[in-house]
Enzyme design. Structure first.
Site, PDB file in Angstrom:
ATOM      1  N   PHE A 125       0.834  -1.203   0.000  1.00  0.00           N
ATOM      2  CA  PHE A 125       0.000   0.000   0.000  1.00  0.00           C
ATOM      3  C   PHE A 125       0.868   1.253   0.000  1.00  0.00           C
ATOM      4  O   PHE A 125       1.793   1.376   0.811  1.00  0.00           O
ATOM      5  CB  PHE A 125      -0.892   0.045   1.246  1.00  0.00           C
ATOM      6  CG  PHE A 125      -2.058  -0.900   1.212  1.00  0.00           C
ATOM      7  CD1 PHE A 125      -3.322  -0.467   0.836  1.00  0.00           C
ATOM      8  CD2 PHE A 125      -1.892  -2.232   1.575  1.00  0.00           C
ATOM      9  CE1 PHE A 125      -4.400  -1.331   0.819  1.00  0.00           C
ATOM     10  CE2 PHE A 125      -2.964  -3.115   1.561  1.00  0.00           C
ATOM     11  CZ  PHE A 125      -4.223  -2.661   1.181  1.00  0.00           C
ATOM     12  N   ASP A 126       0.551   2.176  -0.894  1.00  0.00           N
ATOM     13  CA  ASP A 126       1.078   3.523  -0.772  1.00  0.00           C
ATOM     14  C   ASP A 126       0.412   4.167   0.442  1.00  0.00           C
ATOM     15  O   ASP A 126      -0.708   3.794   0.803  1.00  0.00           O
ATOM     16  CB  ASP A 126       0.748   4.312  -2.044  1.00  0.00           C
ATOM     17  CG  ASP A 126       0.990   5.798  -1.881  1.00  0.00           C
ATOM     18  OD1 ASP A 126       2.127   6.176  -1.558  1.00  0.00           O
ATOM     19  OD2 ASP A 126       0.035   6.575  -2.064  1.00  0.00           O
ATOM     20  N   LYS A 127       1.076   5.133   1.079  1.00  0.00           N
ATOM     21  CA  LYS A 127       0.470   5.774   2.260  1.00  0.00           C
ATOM     22  C   LYS A 127      -0.395   6.975   1.891  1.00  0.00           C
ATOM     23  O   LYS A 127      -1.610   6.949   2.001  1.00  0.00           O
ATOM     24  CB  LYS A 127       1.541   6.199   3.273  1.00  0.00           C
ATOM     25  CG  LYS A 127       0.944   6.800   4.552  1.00  0.00           C
ATOM     26  CD  LYS A 127       2.004   7.320   5.491  1.00  0.00           C
ATOM     27  CE  LYS A 127       2.505   8.684   5.080  1.00  0.00           C
ATOM     28  NZ  LYS A 127       1.506   9.771   5.276  1.00  0.00           N
TER      29      LYS A 127
END
Length: 643
Positions: free
Chosen positions: A340-342
């Site tokens: 996941f990208d933040k």
């Protein structure tokens, strides 16, 4: 899938033969009315034949019904033979003619009739996908009301240019993608996003073609031409998605090409060997061979995968998840790692005040001073502080003599007193004393903290943090319960990354990454299994492309997300990840069930036919009509999966 195709498993276009089945794609087998008429004649013929009256009328009725229903099959079969393909149409024709020649008129008529029903069932299965696309097409308004000068003009949507202002009244469908420039309303976007809760639209909010304006009168400036709207993009991608074959589908079709010739060879053996080598009667042997010919084409097997995949893709599109091909459904089901990208994915990408710590002043005073100092700043921190002060109703103060120090903070005069707001660096350089332990504790939680002072005295601190998306922690925990490795990728510093990863429950995190470094991390994660990368589709494009499956958040309004990802979540809703996994898992399980049942039933019928224990019409009922219907009904269940 070509919308003109009538066979779910077909690779050929309209009017050509399916490489697996040999079906022609011209609806030449007639509609349900033709089949009902044929069925009535066949039923009457069978009844008269068993009552032994009006002979030879029953025989003529059965032959006439067989010719009426089977003539298109025969033409289709001969055409495919001239192209070098021995398809099911030819096999059924040979079986029907053969049955008639050996005096089995009822069998011949029933074979053609029941097989035609099987073809119609396949057409219905294909129509489900086509109808789903057509339902999306019906969302597109044909005309738009445009404001030109002082006049309102109604014109076709394809004549509206970007930049023109269109008007939408309560109850109307929004004709084009645009930005609200006047008025307020609520819009039902469920047809595109699957969200049941209407969305409020105010000045500068985006509206999308095909959505329904519920209660307000708004004017919006056109953002895209009608051929480039979000709805048009979704429609195009859903149409393209059902054409992309999954690995399982490709393998099944290759198997089908070898399966049919094998059955033909076995039919020859069944017809010839008992007569020449064992002296058995010829007619029963030929009859057994005809039964094998009827079941010679594995139609149920070839539609086993595409019908399930089409059901999944169209169902997903109705629930705000755009899947660009059946191959991605299969890949998601195999995933072992989620990255996941933040910012913009796990968080909203917008700072919010989390802590207000006054020191010798009231909370209200601290917020009022901070808002006054940040009044002219466009920094995200300033915006968040002003928003919090407004939310809490803090009194508005006037400030003057502003002086900004880049990278440090701001100072100004309020009621004749000098106030400052800024980073730890600003106050350290000016010799201020402040509670470093509290500051370090807040930073350890991944929060950004600013300090405020009055003259030479610190009067408080305000901490801010990027807001987590609702459901982020639940999504991460659900993936871990499923046995997935779940990692977070971010360009943020180590402290912030560690804090967010800990709060949400990640297996691990990777901080301080540039876009190309995210790609390298994704490549490394593949050592643990197939990787699904979830990002916002903007700076995550390289990582989305590198992953086995790229999932973009918030595709509604993001052209980049629509183009770069394999799967797009049209709303910023992380719960759709769990829905996507359930959908993929159920779809692949359904495909395996369809294939297993198709192969086992076919093999059972072949064995029974070889022993002479099954009739022609029974072979069609069990091996074609019944099996096709079973595969379709099993696949339709997928559309019942909801977020």
């Amino acid at each position: 899938m070509d919308p003109g195709s009538d066979c779910t498993s077909c690779e050929a276009g309209h009017g050509d033969a399916c490489t697996a089945c040999g079906h022609e794609h011209e609806h030449e087998h007639g509609g349900w009315g033709k089949l009902v008429a044929s069925g009535a004649v066949i039923a009457a013929g069978i009844i008269l034949n068993h009552l032994n009256i009006y002979q030879p009328a029953p025989m003529l009725m059965l032959v006439a019904a067989m010719v009426y229903t089977g003539y298109p099959l025969a033409v289709s079969g001969v055409r495919s033979l001239f192209r070098g393909s021995v398809g099911i149409n030819l096999l059924v024709t040979v079986a029907a003619v053969g049955a008639t020649l050996i005096g089995q008129y009822e069998e011949g008529a029933l074979v053609v009739f029941l097989f035609s029903i099987s073809l119609r069932l396949e057409v219905l299965a294909t129509d489900r996908a086509r109808n789903a696309v057509q339902a999306l097409m019906k969302l597109r308004p044909e005309v738009a009301t445009i404001r030109r000068g002082e006049e309102e003009v109604t014109v076709p949507v394809d004549q509206v240019l970007p930049g023109e202002v269109f008007l939408v009244r309560p109850g109307d469908r929004v004709p084009l993608d645009g930005v609200v420039v006047d008025g307020e309303t609520t819009v039902d976007q469920s047809a595109i996003t699957g969200e049941s809760v209407p969305s409020e639209k105010r000045f500068m909010d985006e509206v999308y073609a095909g959505t329904i304006n519920l209660d307000g009168y708004v004017a919006a400036k056109t953002k895209r031409a009608s051929s480039e709207t979000m709805l048009a993009s979704i429609l195009r991608m859903v149409s393209e998605a059902v054409e992309r074959r999954s690995p399982t589908e490709t393998i099944v079709n290759r198997f089908a090409r070898y399966y049919t010739p094998l059955i033909i060879g076995l039919a020859v053996v069944v017809a010839v060997v008992p007569y020449f080598f064992y002296g058995r009667p010829l007619i029963p042997s030929i009859y057994g061979a005809l039964v094998l010919l009827v079941i010679g084409c594995p139609c149920a097997l070839t539609i086993a995968t595409p019908v399930a995949m089409v059901s999944a893709i169209t169902s997903a599109s109705r629930n705000g998840v755009l899947v660009k091909g059946s191959n991605y459904v299969e890949q998601v089901s195999k995933a072992r790692v989620f990255a996941f990208d933040k910012t913009g994915t796990l968080t909203k990408g917008r700072l919010a005040v989390t802590d207000v710590i006054p020191m010798g002043v009231s909370r209200e005073t601290l917020l009022s001073v901070a808002a006054a100092l940040e009044e002219n700043s466009k920094h995200p921190i300033a915006y968040a502080i002003r928003e919090q002060a407004l939310k809490e109703g803090a009194p508005k103060l006037g400030a003057s003599e502003f002086r900004s120090q880049t990278g440090r903070g701001v100072e100004a005069v309020i009621d004749g007193t000098l106030y400052r707001v800024g980073s730890q660096r600003l106050f350290s350089e000016n010799g201020f004393t402040y509670p470093t332990d509290t500051l370090l504790e807040l930073e350890g939680l991944g929060k950004t903290t600013v300090i405020l002072s009055r003259d030479s005295e610190v009067i408080g601190m305000i901490s801010l943090m990027d807001e987590s998306r609702q459901g982020a922690a639940e999504t991460v925990q659900d993936l871990r319960r499923r046995g997935m490795k779940v990692d977070m990728l971010t360009g943020d510093n180590e402290n912030t990354a560690k804090a967010i990863a800990g709060q949400l429950g990640f297996n691990g995190y990777h901080a301080g990454l540039l876009p190309d470094e995210k790609l390298e991390v994704v490549e490394g994660l593949k050592a643990h299994g197939p990787v699904v990368m979830v990002g916002d589709g903007v700076n995550d494009a390289p990582a989305l492309a590198a992953a086995d499956v790229g999932v973009a958040m918030g595709g509604l309004g993001s052209d980049i997300a629509l183009e770069t990802a394999d799967i797009v979540l049209l709303e910023d809703d992380l719960s759709r990840i769990e829905y996507l996994l359930r959908l993929a898992s159920t779809t692949v399980t359904t495909v395996h069930q369809n294939i297993a049942v198709s192969v086992l039933v076919k093999l059972l019928i072949v064995a029974l036919a070889a022993w002479g224990a099954i009739t022609l019409w029974m072979a069609v009922v069990l091996g074609d009509v019944g099996l096709t219907l079973l595969v379709i009904l099993n696949s339709v269940r997928i559309s019942g999966i909801k977020p």
